[in-house]
Design a protein around this motif. Structure first.
Motif, PDB file in Angstrom:
ATOM      1  N   ILE A 318       0.782  -1.202   0.073  1.00  0.00           N
ATOM      2  CA  ILE A 318      -0.049  -0.662  -0.067  1.00  0.00           C
ATOM      3  C   ILE A 318       1.332   1.295  -0.108  1.00  0.00           C
ATOM      4  O   ILE A 318       1.480   1.053   0.584  1.00  0.00           O
ATOM      5  N   ILE A 319       0.611   2.551  -0.436  1.00  0.00           N
ATOM      6  CA  ILE A 319       1.791   2.996  -0.646  1.00  0.00           C
ATOM      7  C   ILE A 319       0.762   4.849  -0.662  1.00  0.00           C
ATOM      8  O   ILE A 319      -0.660   4.677  -1.392  1.00  0.00           O
ATOM      9  N   ASP A 320       1.389   5.600  -0.108  1.00  0.00           N
ATOM     10  CA  ASP A 320       1.079   6.787  -0.136  1.00  0.00           C
ATOM     11  C   ASP A 320       1.442   7.942  -0.828  1.00  0.00           C
ATOM     12  O   ASP A 320       2.774   8.160  -1.146  1.00  0.00           O
ATOM     13  N   GLY A 321       0.613   7.701  -2.415  1.00  0.00           N
ATOM     14  CA  GLY A 321       0.810   8.836  -3.150  1.00  0.00           C
ATOM     15  C   GLY A 321       1.760   9.609  -3.145  1.00  0.00           C
ATOM     16  O   GLY A 321       2.696  10.263  -3.963  1.00  0.00           O
ATOM     17  N   TYR A 322       0.988  10.779  -2.559  1.00  0.00           N
ATOM     18  CA  TYR A 322       1.290  12.246  -2.214  1.00  0.00           C
ATOM     19  C   TYR A 322       2.891  11.888  -1.316  1.00  0.00           C
ATOM     20  O   TYR A 322       3.377  12.719  -2.223  1.00  0.00           O
ATOM     21  N   GLY A 385     -13.528  14.964   2.146  1.00  0.00           N
ATOM     22  CA  GLY A 385     -13.847  14.766   4.440  1.00  0.00           C
ATOM     23  C   GLY A 385     -13.271  13.521   5.035  1.00  0.00           C
ATOM     24  O   GLY A 385     -13.073  13.809   6.108  1.00  0.00           O
ATOM     25  N   GLU A 386     -11.844  13.050   4.010  1.00  0.00           N
ATOM     26  CA  GLU A 386     -11.355  11.418   4.864  1.00  0.00           C
ATOM     27  C   GLU A 386     -10.050  12.128   3.927  1.00  0.00           C
ATOM     28  O   GLU A 386      -9.787  12.938   2.548  1.00  0.00           O
ATOM     29  N   ILE A 387      -9.017  12.424   4.927  1.00  0.00           N
ATOM     30  CA  ILE A 387      -7.428  12.059   4.301  1.00  0.00           C
ATOM     31  C   ILE A 387      -7.183  10.532   3.632  1.00  0.00           C
ATOM     32  O   ILE A 387      -7.462  10.034   4.038  1.00  0.00           O
ATOM     33  N   ALA A 388      -5.895  10.433   2.720  1.00  0.00           N
ATOM     34  CA  ALA A 388      -5.111   9.461   2.676  1.00  0.00           C
ATOM     35  C   ALA A 388      -5.060   8.737   3.660  1.00  0.00           C
ATOM     36  O   ALA A 388      -4.830   7.370   3.615  1.00  0.00           O
ATOM     37  N   ASP A 389      -4.309   8.860   4.913  1.00  0.00           N
ATOM     38  CA  ASP A 389      -4.017   7.931   5.814  1.00  0.00           C
ATOM     39  C   ASP A 389      -5.362   7.163   6.298  1.00  0.00           C
ATOM     40  O   ASP A 389      -4.932   6.412   6.739  1.00  0.00           O
ATOM     41  N   GLU A 413       3.134   9.498  12.040  1.00  0.00           N
ATOM     42  CA  GLU A 413       2.214   9.584  12.196  1.00  0.00           C
ATOM     43  C   GLU A 413       1.288   7.873  11.193  1.00  0.00           C
ATOM     44  O   GLU A 413       0.787   6.674  12.435  1.00  0.00           O
ATOM     45  N   VAL A 414       1.660   7.770  10.227  1.00  0.00           N
ATOM     46  CA  VAL A 414       0.993   6.799   9.190  1.00  0.00           C
ATOM     47  C   VAL A 414       1.785   5.396  10.002  1.00  0.00           C
ATOM     48  O   VAL A 414       0.652   4.402  10.039  1.00  0.00           O
TER      49      VAL A 414
END
Length: 438
Positions: A318-322, A385-389, A413-414
């Motif tokens: 799973i990748i946090d793209g930005y 209303g939801e962040i990628a984290d 934090e992630v």
């Protein structure tokens, strides 16, 4: 001047004294060395520009005490201003004559009543000086008033400009809010229409599936009875030998497999296996645990960490793209950042043969975007209303306990939260380095 001239009650005015000294300095430069007065011989050798300035006091004293030197200077003045000298000798003052020249000529030529002429010039000079002082004071007052008016006008202009800026800002904010409200209304209306269509379709499918399930259930019961009969026959034939028993078991397994295939076909169940991440809702434009990787401990920044994680069977990456793109190439636009990382992930998915999910923050977008996901890469955007984290945490939470999960993000934090849920965090720099080798 050190002492008052003959017949003068006060010293010469400064302007007059400077004028007669200047004339005397010029005459001094034209005199022969033998005729130069003794006290002025050293001064006569000075440069003409310095003679009057440096020898002012000696020259003035010599003019006061040496009649012959004064008369010599007066002759030079008479040659330069004959009309003025003649008029003063007759007791008249030319109307256009300057007071300084009149006083200087009177002092040097000494016509009858010359002290009165000097005093008259003094009065004119003092009156002119007073008028000049008053004029300067008036000019100063006018400048101050003008500066005050300019400052007031500038403050008023700034105040009006600030009001205009504030009004424009409020207008822009109101326009933005109106636009957002209209967009929300249109989105809500579209969503309501979609939900109505989905509800009608689901109702229809449920009705069809219910009938098919009842039919298949009757068939299964019949086959089950047949299987029980075969089983009973198999038990009775147990005495006949192991080969007969194996044959009957295979017949039973074939019957059960046929029954399951028929049920799947009747219920229109999908033939492909879905994954837990497919059930995590988001805005879409897709074995051993990671705790045991590998036997020896690896630091989070070890270049071999990601390679060994990718070697785990059935890994979900799973990748946090930005987070990755803004670390590796922040100067690109968001669209170019997405295109670049997805191209690299497509090659990685083909090479490593792992499940790859790339998550982007939907709050970064002005509206829906079209993303062409490479084969083997699932692309998801966080909902409004939801962040990628939070979407990443839901993806990790949806996986079954014990599955190998690696989350690429440099967000502390992630990393801490997914580590507590059993996933292995990986810094973004390691993925960027790995994509650079692809």
């Amino acid at each position: 001047m050190s002492s008052a001239g003959e017949g003068l009650s006060r010293p010469l005015p400064e302007q007059v004294r400077l004028q007669v000294v200047e004339l005397a300095a010029q005459v001094l430069g034209s005199m022969s060395a033998a005729t130069v007065p003794g006290p002025l011989r050293g001064i006569a050798k000075f440069d003409p520009r310095k003679r009057a300035r440096l020898g002012s006091a000696p020259i003035a004293a010599q003019l006061e005490n040496d009649k012959e030197f004064r008369e010599l200077v007066a002759e030079t003045l008479q040659e330069a201003w004959p009309e003025l000298v003649a008029a003063l000798a007759e007791g008249t003052v030319p109307p256009a004559a300057e007071p300084v020249m009149v006083a200087a000529a009177a002092y040097l030529t000494r016509p009858p009543g010359w002290p009165d002429l000097v005093e008259l010039a003094r009065a004119d000079l003092e009156q002119a000086a007073a008028a000049g002082s008053q004029r300067e004071q008036a000019e100063v007052r006018l400048r101050e008033q003008l500066a005050a008016h300019r400052a007031t006008a500038k403050e008023e202009i700034e105040r009006v400009r600030e009001q205009l800026r504030s009004a424009r800002s409020e207008n822009a904010e109101l326009r933005r809010k109106l636009h957002d409200a209209r967009e929300r209304v249109r989105a809500a209306e579209a969503r309501a229409a979609e939900l109505q269509a989905e509800t009608a379709e689901a109702t229809s499918r449920a009705a069809g599936a219910s009938g098919a399930a009842e039919t298949e259930l009757r068939r299964l019961k019949e086959r089950l009875a047949e299987a029980e009969s075969h089983l009973e026959e198999g038990r009775r034939a147990a005495r006949e030998g192991r080969s007969v028993e194996d044959t009957r078991i295979r017949v039973l397994m074939d019957a059960l497999q046929d029954a399951a295939a028929g049920l799947r076909k009747e219920l229109a169940l999908p033939t492909s296996i879905t994954r837990p991440a497919d059930y995590v809702t988001g805005v879409k434009p897709g074995e051993p645990g990671v705790g045991a990787v590998p036997a020896r401990a690896l630091a989070n920044d070890d270049p071999q960490l990601l390679d060994q994680l990718l070697a785990i069977p059935n890994l979900h990456l799973i990748i946090d793209g930005y987070n990755v793109t803004k670390t590796g190439y922040p100067s690109l636009t968001l669209a170019d950042q997405r295109s670049r990382i997805l191209t690299g992930l497509g090659g990685l998915a083909v090479q490593a043969r792992v499940e790859v999910t790339c998550v982007f923050d939907g709050a970064e977008l002005n509206g829906p975007v079209h993303v062409s996901a490479p084969r083997g890469v699932r692309v998801m955007f966080s909902a409004p209303g939801e962040i990628a984290d939070d979407l990443i945490r839901r993806l990790v939470r949806a996986e079954p306990s014990g599955r190998a999960i690696a989350v690429v993000s440099s967000d502390r934090e992630v990393a801490e939260s997914v580590r507590r849920m059993g996933a292995r965090p990986v810094p973004s720099t390691l993925l960027l380095r790995r994509l650079g080798r692809t």
